[in-house]
Design a protein around this motif. Structure first.
Motif, PDB file in Angstrom:
ATOM      1  N   TRP A 291      31.263   8.445 -15.904  1.00  0.00           N
ATOM      2  CA  TRP A 291      30.158   8.535 -16.839  1.00  0.00           C
ATOM      3  C   TRP A 291      28.834   8.786 -16.153  1.00  0.00           C
ATOM      4  O   TRP A 291      27.938   9.425 -16.731  1.00  0.00           O
ATOM      5  N   HIS A 292      28.670   8.320 -14.906  1.00  0.00           N
ATOM      6  CA  HIS A 292      27.438   8.694 -14.212  1.00  0.00           C
ATOM      7  C   HIS A 292      27.405  10.203 -13.973  1.00  0.00           C
ATOM      8  O   HIS A 292      26.355  10.831 -14.106  1.00  0.00           O
ATOM      9  N   ASN A 293      28.533  10.783 -13.616  1.00  0.00           N
ATOM     10  CA  ASN A 293      28.555  12.228 -13.410  1.00  0.00           C
ATOM     11  C   ASN A 293      28.411  12.991 -14.726  1.00  0.00           C
ATOM     12  O   ASN A 293      27.836  14.082 -14.753  1.00  0.00           O
ATOM     13  N   HIS A 294      28.909  12.424 -15.808  1.00  0.00           N
ATOM     14  CA  HIS A 294      28.745  13.078 -17.115  1.00  0.00           C
ATOM     15  C   HIS A 294      27.284  13.045 -17.557  1.00  0.00           C
ATOM     16  O   HIS A 294      26.730  14.080 -17.962  1.00  0.00           O
ATOM     17  N   PHE A 295      26.672  11.877 -17.484  1.00  0.00           N
ATOM     18  CA  PHE A 295      25.255  11.719 -17.820  1.00  0.00           C
ATOM     19  C   PHE A 295      24.463  11.615 -16.514  1.00  0.00           C
ATOM     20  O   PHE A 295      23.789  10.615 -16.246  1.00  0.00           O
ATOM     21  N   ASN A 296      24.538  12.655 -15.713  1.00  0.00           N
ATOM     22  CA  ASN A 296      24.024  12.570 -14.349  1.00  0.00           C
ATOM     23  C   ASN A 296      22.509  12.350 -14.309  1.00  0.00           C
ATOM     24  O   ASN A 296      21.749  12.966 -15.061  1.00  0.00           O
ATOM     25  N   VAL A 297      22.102  11.479 -13.402  1.00  0.00           N
ATOM     26  CA  VAL A 297      20.700  11.266 -13.064  1.00  0.00           C
ATOM     27  C   VAL A 297      20.602  11.266 -11.541  1.00  0.00           C
ATOM     28  O   VAL A 297      21.398  10.604 -10.870  1.00  0.00           O
ATOM     29  N   TYR A 298      19.655  11.993 -11.007  1.00  0.00           N
ATOM     30  CA  TYR A 298      19.493  12.109  -9.559  1.00  0.00           C
ATOM     31  C   TYR A 298      18.789  10.880  -8.987  1.00  0.00           C
ATOM     32  O   TYR A 298      17.767  10.417  -9.519  1.00  0.00           O
ATOM     33  N   PHE A 299      19.322  10.346  -7.899  1.00  0.00           N
ATOM     34  CA  PHE A 299      18.799   9.145  -7.224  1.00  0.00           C
ATOM     35  C   PHE A 299      17.288   9.212  -7.034  1.00  0.00           C
ATOM     36  O   PHE A 299      16.558   8.282  -7.370  1.00  0.00           O
ATOM     37  N   TRP A 300      16.790  10.317  -6.484  1.00  0.00           N
ATOM     38  CA  TRP A 300      15.394  10.391  -6.071  1.00  0.00           C
ATOM     39  C   TRP A 300      14.496  10.973  -7.150  1.00  0.00           C
ATOM     40  O   TRP A 300      13.492  11.609  -6.835  1.00  0.00           O
ATOM     41  N   GLN A 301      14.834  10.746  -8.413  1.00  0.00           N
ATOM     42  CA  GLN A 301      13.927  11.136  -9.485  1.00  0.00           C
ATOM     43  C   GLN A 301      12.651  10.313  -9.324  1.00  0.00           C
ATOM     44  O   GLN A 301      12.631   9.104  -9.529  1.00  0.00           O
ATOM     45  N   ASP A 302      11.558  10.968  -8.951  1.00  0.00           N
ATOM     46  CA  ASP A 302      10.402  10.282  -8.373  1.00  0.00           C
ATOM     47  C   ASP A 302       9.826   9.155  -9.213  1.00  0.00           C
ATOM     48  O   ASP A 302       9.409   8.137  -8.686  1.00  0.00           O
ATOM     49  N   ASP A 303       9.781   9.316 -10.520  1.00  0.00           N
ATOM     50  CA  ASP A 303       9.050   8.344 -11.330  1.00  0.00           C
ATOM     51  C   ASP A 303       9.798   7.043 -11.583  1.00  0.00           C
ATOM     52  O   ASP A 303       9.188   6.074 -12.018  1.00  0.00           O
TER      53      ASP A 303
ATOM     54  N   TYR B 198       5.974   0.229   1.302  1.00  0.00           N
ATOM     55  CA  TYR B 198       5.831   0.456  -0.140  1.00  0.00           C
ATOM     56  C   TYR B 198       7.049   1.202  -0.665  1.00  0.00           C
ATOM     57  O   TYR B 198       7.647   0.813  -1.674  1.00  0.00           O
ATOM     58  N   TRP B 199       7.429   2.256   0.028  1.00  0.00           N
ATOM     59  CA  TRP B 199       8.548   3.092  -0.428  1.00  0.00           C
ATOM     60  C   TRP B 199       9.885   2.418  -0.173  1.00  0.00           C
ATOM     61  O   TRP B 199      10.843   2.624  -0.926  1.00  0.00           O
ATOM     62  N   ASP B 200       9.945   1.583   0.869  1.00  0.00           N
ATOM     63  CA  ASP B 200      11.166   0.802   1.091  1.00  0.00           C
ATOM     64  C   ASP B 200      11.402  -0.154  -0.074  1.00  0.00           C
ATOM     65  O   ASP B 200      12.534  -0.289  -0.567  1.00  0.00           O
ATOM     66  N   TRP B 201      10.336  -0.828  -0.501  1.00  0.00           N
ATOM     67  CA  TRP B 201      10.448  -1.776  -1.612  1.00  0.00           C
ATOM     68  C   TRP B 201      10.722  -1.043  -2.926  1.00  0.00           C
ATOM     69  O   TRP B 201      11.522  -1.486  -3.754  1.00  0.00           O
ATOM     70  N   TYR B 202      10.071   0.092  -3.106  1.00  0.00           N
ATOM     71  CA  TYR B 202      10.251   0.907  -4.305  1.00  0.00           C
ATOM     72  C   TYR B 202      11.707   1.349  -4.460  1.00  0.00           C
ATOM     73  O   TYR B 202      12.278   1.289  -5.561  1.00  0.00           O
ATOM     74  N   SER B 203      12.325   1.783  -3.386  1.00  0.00           N
ATOM     75  CA  SER B 203      13.675   2.346  -3.463  1.00  0.00           C
ATOM     76  C   SER B 203      14.784   1.328  -3.213  1.00  0.00           C
ATOM     77  O   SER B 203      15.962   1.644  -3.384  1.00  0.00           O
ATOM     78  N   LYS B 204      14.410   0.094  -2.866  1.00  0.00           N
ATOM     79  CA  LYS B 204      15.432  -0.892  -2.509  1.00  0.00           C
ATOM     80  C   LYS B 204      16.477  -1.111  -3.602  1.00  0.00           C
ATOM     81  O   LYS B 204      17.685  -1.170  -3.299  1.00  0.00           O
TER      82      LYS B 204
ATOM     83  N   ASP C 177       0.848  -1.189   0.000  1.00  0.00           N
ATOM     84  CA  ASP C 177       0.000   0.000   0.000  1.00  0.00           C
ATOM     85  C   ASP C 177       0.887   1.244   0.000  1.00  0.00           C
ATOM     86  O   ASP C 177       1.778   1.367   0.844  1.00  0.00           O
ATOM     87  N   SER C 178       0.624   2.164  -0.931  1.00  0.00           N
ATOM     88  CA  SER C 178       1.473   3.349  -1.043  1.00  0.00           C
ATOM     89  C   SER C 178       1.383   4.268   0.169  1.00  0.00           C
ATOM     90  O   SER C 178       2.174   5.204   0.301  1.00  0.00           O
ATOM     91  N   ASN C 179       0.429   4.012   1.059  1.00  0.00           N
ATOM     92  CA  ASN C 179       0.349   4.783   2.300  1.00  0.00           C
ATOM     93  C   ASN C 179       1.264   4.237   3.396  1.00  0.00           C
ATOM     94  O   ASN C 179       1.384   4.853   4.458  1.00  0.00           O
ATOM     95  N   ASP C 180       1.864   3.081   3.130  1.00  0.00           N
ATOM     96  CA  ASP C 180       2.732   2.451   4.123  1.00  0.00           C
ATOM     97  C   ASP C 180       4.196   2.656   3.758  1.00  0.00           C
ATOM     98  O   ASP C 180       4.565   2.662   2.576  1.00  0.00           O
TER      99      ASP C 180
END
Length: 472
Positions: free
Chosen positions: A77-89, A43-49, A37-40
């Motif tokens: 190369w990660h810093n060159h093509f940087n993507v932020y960890f917590w990009q929500d989608d 949910y976010w622990d599993w999503y971000s694991k 459940d996204s209210n728990d």
């Protein structure tokens, strides 16, 4: 090839649960069909694991793998093509971005890497390409594609009529203007993610893969870097034409190679090696091992061999080199390591702007970053970094690694200075290290075992805190 079996055995025993999953499995298991459940919180622990496991595995590889160039390039190369960890989608998809895009292509072909980056959902989400359509092209990704990923700001010519820009012998504009960015954004409309989680859109599923969505594509003619792109080309060709132009541009070759030389040689690398690497980049632009050849040009150069001291370690390098120097043992890295990296200014994958972490001395030689490096040296040497919640531990047994016959402050100092720095310290620096070890003893007086055990960590911390340890 390098025998990395010790690392591979350690990695197998680390218990990572999600890093083996394909991109499709990551999307299905952790996004589309997350069982909680996204209210728990679970949910976010599993999503971000997966992303948290990737951060742990990155530290694990950096410390234990013998393939150190591979790890340095993955970081570059990660810093060159940087993507932020917590990009929500798409947080879980950071795993496939790291593995299937950056690591897969970093010694391969730049054009292929560029397309893999441009089509990966992590980048599509991060730079808002996922909602770019003909009714309102979003220029965010297109701008960074020019400014950060290929030509660089050094080839930006400002707000000008594109027809006024000088062309090279092939009719390609020598640099880019704002109009090129806007036109490239039009070329890339319809490049999005197959992510209709609400079942609202016709022709869109929820696989989490790249999707060319033709109803959103701007079908009309464009002008990029002086090159005419006709209307109604076949699917994807507008975008591919943009990538082709950028990947083969001499300005891109110089910009990419300047960044690589800055990473591996000095903050201001000699123009001679930058141009030599750029020549290799262009000469082998279609080769499957183009980037490997570029790295060979850099690493075999006289400029690289003379480059010692031209760089200061960034926090990640400092932390990893401390753990490697002390043969620190862990099964999974305690969370405090990445937390400390954050305090130093370089938490893994958490650079919010798209430019990646900076790569010059000025960015890292500040009091707060250095203070937390010193705190980390103390915590690591004195084994204060265990994590109670998870049980993850890290242990550095410096006394057991010290030859038993060495029991004077002078001999202990010389042994550990050479082992950690692989070079001698200036006399004043050496004397300071000896003094920390000796305390009430004379430099060449035999120490009691209790004193050696007590003072050894502090002496090692002094070496780890030295200016010489920060150089590379």
């Amino acid at each position: 090839s390098i025998d990395d079996s010790d690392f591979e055995n350690r990695y197998a025993g680390a218990g990572f649960e999600t890093l083996h999953k394909t991109h499709e499995q990551l999307y299905a298991d952790h996004i589309a069909n997350n069982p909680y459940d996204s209210n728990d919180d679970i949910y976010w622990d599993w999503y971000s694991k997966p992303a948290y496991e990737l951060a742990d595995a990155t530290l694990f590889r950096a410390v234990y793998s013998k393939k150190q160039l591979v790890e340095l390039l993955a970081d570059f190369w990660h810093n060159h093509f940087n993507v932020y960890f917590w990009q929500d989608d798409g947080v879980p998809l950071l795993v496939s971005y790291n593995r299937d895009v950056l690591r897969k292509h970093m010694l391969g072909n730049f054009r292929q890497m560029l397309e893999a980056v441009a089509k990966h959902p992590s980048m599509l989400y991060y730079l808002n390409q996922n909602n770019s359509n003909d009714a309102g092209p979003n220029e965010n990704f297109a701008r960074e594609l020019f400014e950060l990923h290929t030509l660089g700001a050094e080839n930006y010519l400002g707000v000008r009529d594109p027809n006024s820009v000088e062309k090279d012998a092939n009719g390609i504009a020598v640099g880019y203007v704002d109009n090129d960015v806007y036109e490239a954004a039009r070329c890339l409309t319809g490049w999005r993610v197959d992510d209709d989680l609400g079942d609202w859109e016709d022709g869109v599923e929820k696989t989490g893969n790249f999707l060319y969505y033709k109803p959103w594509h701007d079908r009309f003619n464009k002008l990029i870097l002086g090159q005419y792109i006709p209307a109604d080309q076949e699917d994807l060709k507008d975008g591919h034409d943009v990538l082709d132009l950028l990947a083969s541009h001499p300005g891109t070759a110089r910009f990419i190679c300047r960044k690589l030389c800055r990473r591996f040689i000095s903050d201001a690398p000699p123009e001679s090696i930058v141009q030599a690497a750029a020549d290799t980049f262009l000469q082998h632009k279609d080769a499957p091992d183009q980037l490997r050849r570029v790295m060979e040009t850099i690493l075999l150069s006289a400029e690289f061999k003379a480059g010692w001291g031209g760089k200061v370690k960034r926090p990640l390098e400092a932390v990893v080199s401390m753990m490697r120097a002390l043969n620190s043992e862990f099964i999974r890295p305690p969370g405090g390591i990445n937390w400390m990296l954050g305090l130093m200014g370089q938490a893994l994958f958490e650079r919010r702007p798209p430019d990646g972490y900076p790569d010059t001395r000025e960015a890292w030689m500040n009091s707060m970053s250095l203070l937390y490096r010193w705190n980390f040296a103390v915590g690591l040497t004195e084994n204060w970094m265990d994590e109670d919640d998870t049980g993850y531990k890290i242990f550095s047994d410096v006394f057991a690694q010290t030859p038993a016959e060495m029991r004077t402050a002078s001999s202990l100092a010389d042994y550990w200075i050479q082992r950690i720095l692989n070079r001698s310290l200036p006399e004043s620096g050496r004397n300071a290290v000896v003094a920390v070890m000796a305390q009430e003893y004379a430099p060449d007086e035999t120490l009691s075992e209790d004193h050696a055990r007590y003072a050894l960590p502090a002496m090692i911390e002094t070496i780890l805190m030295s200016p010489e340890f920060q150089w590379r």
